[in-house]
Scaffold this motif. Sequence first.
Motif, mmCIF file in Angstrom:
data_model
loop_
_atom_site.group_PDB
_atom_site.id
_atom_site.type_symbol
_atom_site.label_atom_id
_atom_site.label_comp_id
_atom_site.label_asym_id
_atom_site.label_seq_id
_atom_site.Cartn_x
_atom_site.Cartn_y
_atom_site.Cartn_z
ATOM 1 N N UNK A 1 0.930 -0.800 -0.229
ATOM 2 C CA UNK A 1 -0.147 0.041 -0.630
ATOM 3 C C UNK A 1 0.533 1.155 -0.390
ATOM 4 N N UNK A 2 0.400 2.232 -0.883
ATOM 5 C CA UNK A 2 1.732 3.570 -0.794
ATOM 6 C C UNK A 2 0.692 4.416 0.197
ATOM 7 N N UNK A 3 1.625 4.573 0.299
ATOM 8 C CA UNK A 3 0.941 5.946 1.350
ATOM 9 C C UNK A 3 1.462 7.057 0.666
ATOM 10 N N UNK A 4 0.567 8.233 0.706
ATOM 11 C CA UNK A 4 1.328 10.172 0.115
ATOM 12 C C UNK A 4 0.521 11.110 0.638
ATOM 13 N N UNK A 5 1.284 12.147 1.408
ATOM 14 C CA UNK A 5 1.499 13.174 2.360
ATOM 15 C C UNK A 5 2.926 13.255 3.409
ATOM 16 N N UNK A 6 2.460 13.543 4.006
ATOM 17 C CA UNK A 6 3.897 14.017 4.660
ATOM 18 C C UNK A 6 4.003 12.471 5.173
#
Length: 68
Positions: A1-6
């Motif tokens: 699962x790819x986490x995006x954001x800070x």
Amino acid sequence: MSKKGCLKCGHTEAKTKEIATTGTGLSKMFDVQNNKFLVVYCTNCGYSELYNSQMSKTSNVIDFFFGG
């Protein structure tokens, strides 16, 4: 699962600033700011990362900051 954001808070908006710093030796003694960096920071929590400004363009660095 790819986490995006800070990485710290997950916020998805960032801004950039350029900074210059001195090196060591004579450049430090004469306050010659010959090292330039791009700072990418989260607008929510302020988490920041430095990138060598000669390395890449702003849009690519922001994509990298968000895990793109």
